[in-house]
Design a protein around this motif. Structure first.
Motif, mmCIF file in Angstrom:
data_model
loop_
_atom_site.group_PDB
_atom_site.id
_atom_site.type_symbol
_atom_site.label_atom_id
_atom_site.label_comp_id
_atom_site.label_asym_id
_atom_site.label_seq_id
_atom_site.Cartn_x
_atom_site.Cartn_y
_atom_site.Cartn_z
ATOM 1 N N ASN A 165 0.961 -1.037 -0.055
ATOM 2 C CA ASN A 165 0.095 -0.044 0.039
ATOM 3 C C ASN A 165 0.942 1.226 0.150
ATOM 4 O O ASN A 165 -0.004 2.453 -1.021
ATOM 5 C CB ASN A 165 -0.840 -0.014 1.080
ATOM 6 N N LEU A 166 2.195 1.218 0.480
ATOM 7 C CA LEU A 166 2.909 2.462 0.365
ATOM 8 C C LEU A 166 3.021 2.551 -0.828
ATOM 9 O O LEU A 166 3.384 3.729 -1.368
ATOM 10 C CB LEU A 166 4.434 2.103 1.625
ATOM 11 N N PRO A 167 4.198 2.128 -1.445
ATOM 12 C CA PRO A 167 4.007 1.997 -2.820
ATOM 13 C C PRO A 167 2.831 2.882 -3.816
ATOM 14 O O PRO A 167 2.901 3.786 -5.018
ATOM 15 C CB PRO A 167 5.022 0.798 -3.575
ATOM 16 N N ALA A 168 2.332 2.238 -3.604
ATOM 17 C CA ALA A 168 0.911 2.203 -4.020
ATOM 18 C C ALA A 168 0.357 3.461 -3.474
ATOM 19 O O ALA A 168 -0.276 4.279 -5.044
ATOM 20 C CB ALA A 168 -0.352 1.347 -3.767
ATOM 21 N N THR A 169 0.434 4.327 -2.848
ATOM 22 C CA THR A 169 0.162 5.577 -2.562
ATOM 23 C C THR A 169 1.380 5.916 -3.113
ATOM 24 O O THR A 169 0.180 7.446 -3.569
ATOM 25 C CB THR A 169 -0.067 5.736 -0.550
ATOM 26 N N LEU A 170 2.200 6.623 -2.756
ATOM 27 C CA LEU A 170 3.321 7.464 -3.374
ATOM 28 C C LEU A 170 2.518 7.031 -5.028
ATOM 29 O O LEU A 170 2.650 7.927 -5.594
ATOM 30 C CB LEU A 170 4.099 6.921 -3.043
ATOM 31 N N ALA A 171 2.280 6.104 -6.029
ATOM 32 C CA ALA A 171 2.447 6.036 -7.112
ATOM 33 C C ALA A 171 1.076 6.500 -7.672
ATOM 34 O O ALA A 171 0.869 7.617 -8.416
ATOM 35 C CB ALA A 171 2.198 4.936 -7.246
ATOM 36 N N LEU A 172 -0.243 6.924 -6.426
ATOM 37 C CA LEU A 172 -1.510 7.162 -7.387
ATOM 38 C C LEU A 172 -1.657 8.707 -6.904
ATOM 39 O O LEU A 172 -2.995 9.590 -7.623
ATOM 40 C CB LEU A 172 -2.245 6.523 -6.728
ATOM 41 N N LEU A 173 -1.542 8.820 -5.381
ATOM 42 C CA LEU A 173 -1.673 10.509 -5.296
ATOM 43 C C LEU A 173 -1.230 11.431 -5.932
ATOM 44 O O LEU A 173 -2.410 12.653 -6.122
ATOM 45 C CB LEU A 173 -1.389 10.649 -3.521
ATOM 46 N N PRO A 174 0.376 11.439 -6.706
ATOM 47 C CA PRO A 174 0.541 12.952 -7.506
ATOM 48 C C PRO A 174 -0.752 13.384 -8.596
ATOM 49 O O PRO A 174 -0.914 13.590 -9.031
ATOM 50 C CB PRO A 174 1.893 12.288 -8.140
ATOM 51 N N ILE A 175 -1.204 12.113 -9.252
ATOM 52 C CA ILE A 175 -2.232 11.432 -10.240
ATOM 53 C C ILE A 175 -3.882 12.211 -9.465
ATOM 54 O O ILE A 175 -4.337 13.023 -10.052
ATOM 55 C CB ILE A 175 -2.191 10.266 -10.850
ATOM 56 N N ALA A 176 -4.186 11.407 -8.507
ATOM 57 C CA ALA A 176 -5.676 12.070 -8.217
ATOM 58 C C ALA A 176 -5.978 13.390 -7.757
ATOM 59 O O ALA A 176 -6.560 13.896 -7.572
ATOM 60 C CB ALA A 176 -5.417 11.061 -7.195
ATOM 61 N N ALA A 177 -4.184 13.722 -7.052
ATOM 62 C CA ALA A 177 -4.790 15.174 -6.665
ATOM 63 C C ALA A 177 -5.229 16.160 -7.450
ATOM 64 O O ALA A 177 -5.649 16.950 -7.102
ATOM 65 C CB ALA A 177 -3.719 15.414 -5.927
ATOM 66 N N GLU A 178 -4.686 15.563 -8.855
ATOM 67 C CA GLU A 178 -4.948 16.853 -10.215
ATOM 68 C C GLU A 178 -6.694 16.830 -9.776
ATOM 69 O O GLU A 178 -7.680 18.192 -10.669
ATOM 70 C CB GLU A 178 -4.700 16.220 -11.112
ATOM 71 N N GLY A 179 -8.064 15.959 -9.242
ATOM 72 C CA GLY A 179 -8.989 15.430 -8.986
ATOM 73 C C GLY A 179 -9.922 16.411 -7.786
ATOM 74 O O GLY A 179 -11.035 16.605 -7.822
ATOM 75 N N GLY A 180 -8.789 16.716 -6.676
ATOM 76 C CA GLY A 180 -9.374 17.132 -5.987
ATOM 77 C C GLY A 180 -8.793 16.338 -4.532
ATOM 78 O O GLY A 180 -8.806 15.424 -4.735
ATOM 79 N N PRO A 181 -9.699 16.588 -3.037
ATOM 80 C CA PRO A 181 -9.442 15.736 -2.395
ATOM 81 C C PRO A 181 -10.535 14.908 -2.780
ATOM 82 O O PRO A 181 -10.171 13.395 -2.152
ATOM 83 C CB PRO A 181 -11.105 16.801 -1.057
ATOM 84 N N GLY A 182 -11.812 14.034 -2.957
ATOM 85 C CA GLY A 182 -12.330 13.553 -3.373
ATOM 86 C C GLY A 182 -11.247 12.261 -3.805
ATOM 87 O O GLY A 182 -11.314 11.405 -3.694
ATOM 88 N N PRO A 183 -10.990 12.289 -4.782
ATOM 89 C CA PRO A 183 -10.018 11.119 -5.543
ATOM 90 C C PRO A 183 -8.926 11.260 -4.653
ATOM 91 O O PRO A 183 -8.908 9.175 -4.502
ATOM 92 C CB PRO A 183 -9.765 11.315 -6.796
ATOM 93 N N VAL A 184 -8.457 11.593 -4.164
ATOM 94 C CA VAL A 184 -7.272 11.407 -2.719
ATOM 95 C C VAL A 184 -7.301 10.922 -2.334
ATOM 96 O O VAL A 184 -7.160 9.741 -2.288
ATOM 97 C CB VAL A 184 -6.216 12.887 -2.728
ATOM 98 N N LEU A 185 -9.555 10.779 -0.969
ATOM 99 C CA LEU A 185 -9.985 10.071 -0.207
ATOM 100 C C LEU A 185 -10.122 8.929 -0.910
ATOM 101 O O LEU A 185 -10.182 7.701 0.449
ATOM 102 C CB LEU A 185 -10.398 10.851 0.510
ATOM 103 N N ALA A 186 -10.562 8.664 -1.838
ATOM 104 C CA ALA A 186 -10.732 7.743 -2.455
ATOM 105 C C ALA A 186 -9.385 6.201 -2.164
ATOM 106 O O ALA A 186 -9.148 5.382 -2.537
ATOM 107 C CB ALA A 186 -11.581 7.869 -4.009
ATOM 108 N N VAL A 187 -8.584 7.422 -2.897
ATOM 109 C CA VAL A 187 -7.938 6.282 -2.915
ATOM 110 C C VAL A 187 -7.293 5.921 -1.107
ATOM 111 O O VAL A 187 -6.575 4.953 -1.821
ATOM 112 C CB VAL A 187 -6.520 7.561 -3.739
ATOM 113 N N LEU A 188 -7.206 6.689 -0.780
ATOM 114 C CA LEU A 188 -7.050 6.494 0.916
ATOM 115 C C LEU A 188 -7.430 5.360 1.059
ATOM 116 O O LEU A 188 -7.577 4.194 1.858
ATOM 117 C CB LEU A 188 -6.733 7.582 1.759
#
Length: 433
Positions: free
Chosen positions: A346-369
């Motif tokens: 989950n740690l590498p997955a988080t590092l990989a996905l958050l920069p992409i999800a952050a472009e959509g705002g808090p919603g996608p970021v928290l969905a990744v979480l």
């Protein structure tokens, strides 16, 4: 191009071909994760991660500037992690976890359903306030000892520790390293993060409890064979007071626009100074409790993951990860995050996905979480905390861990349901706030 043993090597400073660089970075990432799983001779994860980071930089798979930028961005998060780890260990040394275990044992009055409920309550609180690492490392042995003391079967209660270490880590930024990363990417304050995630946290715990009651019905029906403690435990007032003030400090620092690491560091420092003054620990013990080698592992892992991202993974994930804040989109993001967490941790997955999800705002970021926190309950490799939990229960007794099959069956009953329910709860909160 110089040759060595018939293999063509790039000259220093010459970047690798993108395909070669990606293969190198992915291979090193998998090697680091495999080392973290096996931990031969008990060596810390940093033993593999630091050389791997040096190799990807030296080979040109990631530029020194990009590696430094990734490290610099992770430093506040890692500092916060160190403070929370120290705070949790100091609370353990003060007897907080032992007191909680004794209180649960007495309150259950010989009923295993009450014991399971008490373990759920304590594990959820410990995970939320002191991080999932505290639940796995410090609470799990206490829960095992509590069940043994009552003559109860330990499996339901010990399994609750690993599941709630993941499921109950949705509430606060301090609950999980992934949360700290998500807080930075989301742009939310500490208090708003907690407010948005509270319904997802509650519904996940509720589903887990209902599934556990049914899945471990036979173990719970066996009851207890020994009487509960006759007296309530001594309450570690000082440690609990400092812990309460630290939580209040999180809110205050959030309102003032300060990093919550200041509050965590202050609370940890107070307990550490007290422990050194009372000679219950040493300065070296305090430093070790902050997990410096694990923090170094996180920083080095971030560099290796950045190399993987820069050479193709980020572009691939950008094509796969949907854009938007609607419920179907958030569900898809959470599912992709959960799948990736079970593939590469989950740690590498988080590092990989958050920069992409952050472009959509808090919603996608928290969905990744939600995906990276709940998904690891499906497989042992989903999170380092789960792997550590397995080593702990094996140390205490084989009856506490029935193997991969049972773990996976339990995960299949909880992960899809909690994933959907938590994401729906997140979507509802985002729609109302």
């Amino acid at each position: 191009m110089p040759h060595h043993g018939g293999v063509v090597l790039p000259r220093a400073g010459v970047p690798l071909n993108t395909t070669v660089a990606e293969i190198l970075a992915v291979t090193l990432l998998l090697a680091v994760l495999a080392f973290a799983v096996a931990r031969p001779r008990g060596w810390p994860e940093a033993v593999a991660a630091v050389p791997a980071a040096a190799v990807v930089v030296g080979a040109g798979a990631v530029t020194p500037a990009a590696a430094w930028e990734e490290t610099r961005s992770l430093l506040p998060v890692v500092g916060f992690l160190a403070a929370v780890l120290l705070l949790a260990q100091m609370c353990a040394d003060e007897g907080v976890f032992e007191a909680a275990g004794q209180a649960v044992a007495r309150a259950c009055r010989g009923r295993t359903d009450r014991l399971l409920g008490g373990v759920f309550a304590v594990a959820a609180a410990v995970t939320a306030v002191l991080s999932l690492d505290a639940t796995v490392v410090l609470l799990t042995p206490v829960v095992f000892a509590t069940a043994t003391r009552l003559g109860a079967r330990s499996r339901p209660h010990v399994y609750a520790c690993t599941h709630l270490a993941n499921s109950a880590s949705l509430l606060l930024p301090v609950s999980n390293l992934t949360n700290l990363l998500a807080l930075e990417a989301s742009g939310l304050s500490f208090t708003r993060f907690a407010l948005v995630m509270a319904p997802a946290w509650l519904v996940s715990i509720a589903i887990e409890f209902l599934v556990f009651r049914r899945f471990f019905a036979a173990d719970l029906a066996a009851g207890t064979t020994k009487p509960p403690p006759a007296e309530w435990p001594r309450v570690p007032v000082f440690a609990l007071t400092v812990l309460g003030l630290t939580l209040a400090g999180f809110v205050v620092t959030s309102l003032l626009g300060l990093e919550p690491a200041w509050a965590a560091g202050a609370g940890a420092l107070v307990l550490a100074v007290r422990a050194v003054a009372r000679r219950t620990t040493t300065v070296r013990g305090v430093v070790g409790a902050a997990g410096p080698l694990f923090c170094l592992f996180v920083l080095a892992l971030g560099v290796v993951v950045q190399a993987v991202l820069d050479n193709g993974l980020e572009a691939a994930l950008s094509r796969v990860l949907p854009v938007g804040t609607g419920l179907p989109t958030l569900l898809a993001i959470a599912a992709i995050a959960a799948a990736l967490a079970n593939l590469v941790n989950n740690l590498p997955a988080t590092l990989a996905l958050l920069p992409i999800a952050a472009e959509g705002g808090p919603g996608p970021v928290l969905a990744v979480l939600i995906g990276v926190n709940l998904g690891p309950n499906l497989t042992y490799v989903g999170s380092l905390a789960t792997l550590l939990w397995r080593r702990i229960v094996r140390h205490h007794g084989a009856d506490a861990d029935s193997g991969l099959g049972e773990f996976t069956r339990l995960g299949l009953l909880t992960v899809p349901t909690t994933l959907v329910a938590a994401t729906v709860a997140l979507w509802a909160m985002l729609a109302t706030l």
